[in-house]
Design an enzyme around this catalytic site. Structure first.
Site, PDB file in Angstrom:
ATOM      1  N   ARG A  69       0.837  -1.222   0.000  1.00  0.00           N
ATOM      2  CA  ARG A  69       0.000   0.000   0.000  1.00  0.00           C
ATOM      3  C   ARG A  69       0.855   1.249   0.000  1.00  0.00           C
ATOM      4  NH1 ARG A  69      -1.753   1.818   4.466  1.00  0.00           N
ATOM      5  NH2 ARG A  69      -2.568  -0.112   5.344  1.00  0.00           N
ATOM      6  N   TYR A 122     -10.976  22.057 -14.672  1.00  0.00           N
ATOM      7  CA  TYR A 122     -11.486  20.700 -14.809  1.00  0.00           C
ATOM      8  C   TYR A 122     -12.696  20.527 -13.887  1.00  0.00           C
ATOM      9  CZ  TYR A 122     -11.880  15.708 -14.815  1.00  0.00           C
ATOM     10  OH  TYR A 122     -12.387  14.443 -14.926  1.00  0.00           O
ATOM     11  N   ASP A 195      -2.074  22.138 -12.401  1.00  0.00           N
ATOM     12  CA  ASP A 195      -2.609  21.010 -13.171  1.00  0.00           C
ATOM     13  C   ASP A 195      -2.127  21.202 -14.604  1.00  0.00           C
ATOM     14  OD1 ASP A 195      -4.088  19.233 -14.719  1.00  0.00           O
ATOM     15  OD2 ASP A 195      -5.943  19.488 -13.569  1.00  0.00           O
ATOM     16  N   LYS A 220      -4.531  10.741 -19.156  1.00  0.00           N
ATOM     17  CA  LYS A 220      -4.567  11.491 -20.412  1.00  0.00           C
ATOM     18  C   LYS A 220      -3.287  11.197 -21.208  1.00  0.00           C
ATOM     19  CE  LYS A 220      -8.374  12.557 -18.509  1.00  0.00           C
ATOM     20  NZ  LYS A 220      -8.642  13.789 -17.765  1.00  0.00           N
TER      21      LYS A 220
HETATM   22  C1  LIG Z   1      -9.048  14.135 -16.488  1.00  0.00           C
HETATM   23  C2  LIG Z   1      -8.540  15.320 -15.760  1.00  0.00           C
HETATM   24  C3  LIG Z   1      -8.427  15.322 -14.368  1.00  0.00           C
HETATM   25  C4  LIG Z   1      -8.882  14.171 -13.515  1.00  0.00           C
HETATM   26  O1  LIG Z   1      -8.155  13.026 -13.791  1.00  0.00           O
HETATM   27  P1  LIG Z   1      -8.737  11.513 -13.640  1.00  0.00           P
HETATM   28  O2  LIG Z   1      -7.569  10.684 -13.990  1.00  0.00           O
HETATM   29  O3  LIG Z   1      -9.905  11.404 -14.567  1.00  0.00           O
HETATM   30  O4  LIG Z   1      -9.178  11.377 -12.211  1.00  0.00           O
HETATM   31  C5  LIG Z   1      -7.906  16.458 -13.770  1.00  0.00           C
HETATM   32  N1  LIG Z   1      -7.513  17.526 -14.485  1.00  0.00           N
HETATM   33  C6  LIG Z   1      -7.616  17.555 -15.833  1.00  0.00           C
HETATM   34  C7  LIG Z   1      -7.167  18.759 -16.573  1.00  0.00           C
HETATM   35  C8  LIG Z   1      -8.134  16.459 -16.505  1.00  0.00           C
HETATM   36  O5  LIG Z   1      -8.245  16.490 -17.841  1.00  0.00           O
END
Ligand SMILES: *Cc1c(COP(=O)(O)O)cnc(C)c1O
Length: 407
Positions: A69, A122, A195, A220
């Protein structure tokens, strides 16, 4: 094709004799840091699935591993590549999703702390910040972070502990000046977290621009094959806040699984090439779509007259990312109608995969979304950009009552 391949970067082999020699990020990623398995001499690291490890007779854990973990060797391999790509001295931490990574940062704040986040961001994180953060007595103000004066005005010195930005910001792809935001955050005694999902570490390295933490939804483009959900944080400095985030992952059980980490590791080897090719296609599409009769506007920071272009040109390298949006003439019905008529593009949520995706974003975000109803979000994949344009062009014409050239 060679024009889309990123040149050797500043860590690269083109560095003069006065600079420390060493392979570029592209070379290091291609070889997954060049590690060879000491037992078999394999060029691919083994997949570690064991949940537990033998304790030494003297009661120590000399391997450093005790239970799966808090830590896993396959997860560490992928983390080391991401840390290298981001220039993250303190390393990286992989989570079971992007949301798990992002919310770990906010969870590490103290009750009563104040944070600032973008008004357009997001949507699932915005929803979490609206619904969950107040329950932890965390106050969050949402501002247009691309306007540094607005960001400065939102700071509450002494109380603001975190500034969260997203650049390019989903789904309008607005650009926030990372270095400017870092100065404002630090002057008020806050940290800056970025982000950087839509930029990828290939086009932007927030830690080198003054950010304290960088976050990606590795679901992504980092993984890029639409078959793994994962998230990552990377930090420049191993301070108490970063340690707390590590403890939150370990104690909350939010680590990425080893199979997902293995797939991600495989994908990271080709990230520099995928990111460069996808960004080149996105720019090509943006340039063609802006001249289209049924496209009212194209939102893409790579276009010279985009409001974020000047800052993007300064803080992004080798391209402007794989995401763009178009606003379709004829409003919501025409936008939904266009999405309904694509064939090569896939009508689906998410982004960054090798297959191109189109999405009517307002339908996903629902009431209260700042996303305009005539907007289609486009995630550019690895298909031939000429084919991608032709398919969208045909769908736009068909949605506006024209003849479908594909019929
Ligand atoms: C998809 C996304 C997230 C969240 O990610 P997950 O892997 O779906 O939890 C956060 N920020 C951006 C810009 C995203 O495109």
């Amino acid at each position: 094709m060679s024009s889309i391949i990123p040149p050797q970067d500043e860590t690269g082999t083109e560095a003069g004799p006065s600079r420390a020699p060493g392979p570029s990020r592209r070379s290091l990623a291609a070889q997954a840091m060049g590690r060879i398995d000491p037992v078999t001499r394999a060029v691919v690291a083994p997949l570690h699935v064991s949940t537990t490890f033998i304790r030494d007779p003297d009661n120590a854990y000399s391997s450093g591993f005790s239970y799966a973990r808090p830590d896993n060797a396959t997860v560490r391999e992928a983390e080391s590549v991401i840390a290298m790509l981001e220039g993250a001295e303190a390393g990286a931490l992989l989570f079971g999703s992007g949301m798990a990574a992002a919310t770990a940062v906010f969870t590490a704040l103290e009750p009563g702390d104040h944070a600032v986040a973008p008004r357009v961001m997001y949507w699932a994180l915005r929803r979490w910040l609206r619904e969950e953060a107040p329950r932890r007595t965390l106050t969050v103000d949402f501002v247009d972070t691309d306007d540094l004066d607005a960001l400065r005005a939102a700071m509450r010195p002494g109380r603001t502990k975190l500034v969260w930005i997203e650049t390019p910001g989903n789904p309008l792809w607005t650009i926030t000046d990372i270095a400017g935001a870092a100065d404002i955050a630090h002057a008020a005694g806050a940290r800056l977290a970025v982000d950087s999902t839509a930029a990828s570490p290939i086009h932007t390295r927030p830690l080198t621009l003054g950010a304290d933490i960088v976050m990606h939804s590795a679901t992504k483009i980092l993984n890029g094959h639409s078959d793994v959900v994962a998230g990552v944080l990377a930090a420049g400095r191993a301070d108490a806040f970063w340690e707390r985030i590590g403890a939150i992952r370990a104690n909350g059980g939010a680590i990425l699984g080893p199979f997902e980490a293995y797939l991600l590791m495989r994908s990271l080897r080709t990230l520099p090439l995928r990111a460069a090719a996808q960004a080149a296609s996105a720019l090509d599409l943006a340039q063609r779509l802006r001249r289209h009769a049924f496209v009212a506007s194209v939102l893409y920071p790579g276009l010279p007259d985009d409001p974020g272009h000047a800052v993007a040109a300064r803080q992004m390298e080798g391209g402007f990312g794989y995401m763009l949006s178009i606003r379709v003439r004829g409003g919501e019905a025409a936008a939904v109608g266009t999405a309904a008529r694509v064939r090569l593009w896939k009508r689906a949520t998410s982004l960054g995969g090798v297959e191109s995706l189109v999405e009517h974003r307002a339908s996903v975000e629902g009431p209260g979304s700042p996303c305009p109803p005539d907007l289609l979000r486009l995630s550019t994949g690895l298909e031939d950009p000429g084919d991608l344009f032709a398919d969208l062009d045909a769908a736009l014409w068909a949605a506006h009552g024209g003849e479908d050239p594909r019929a």
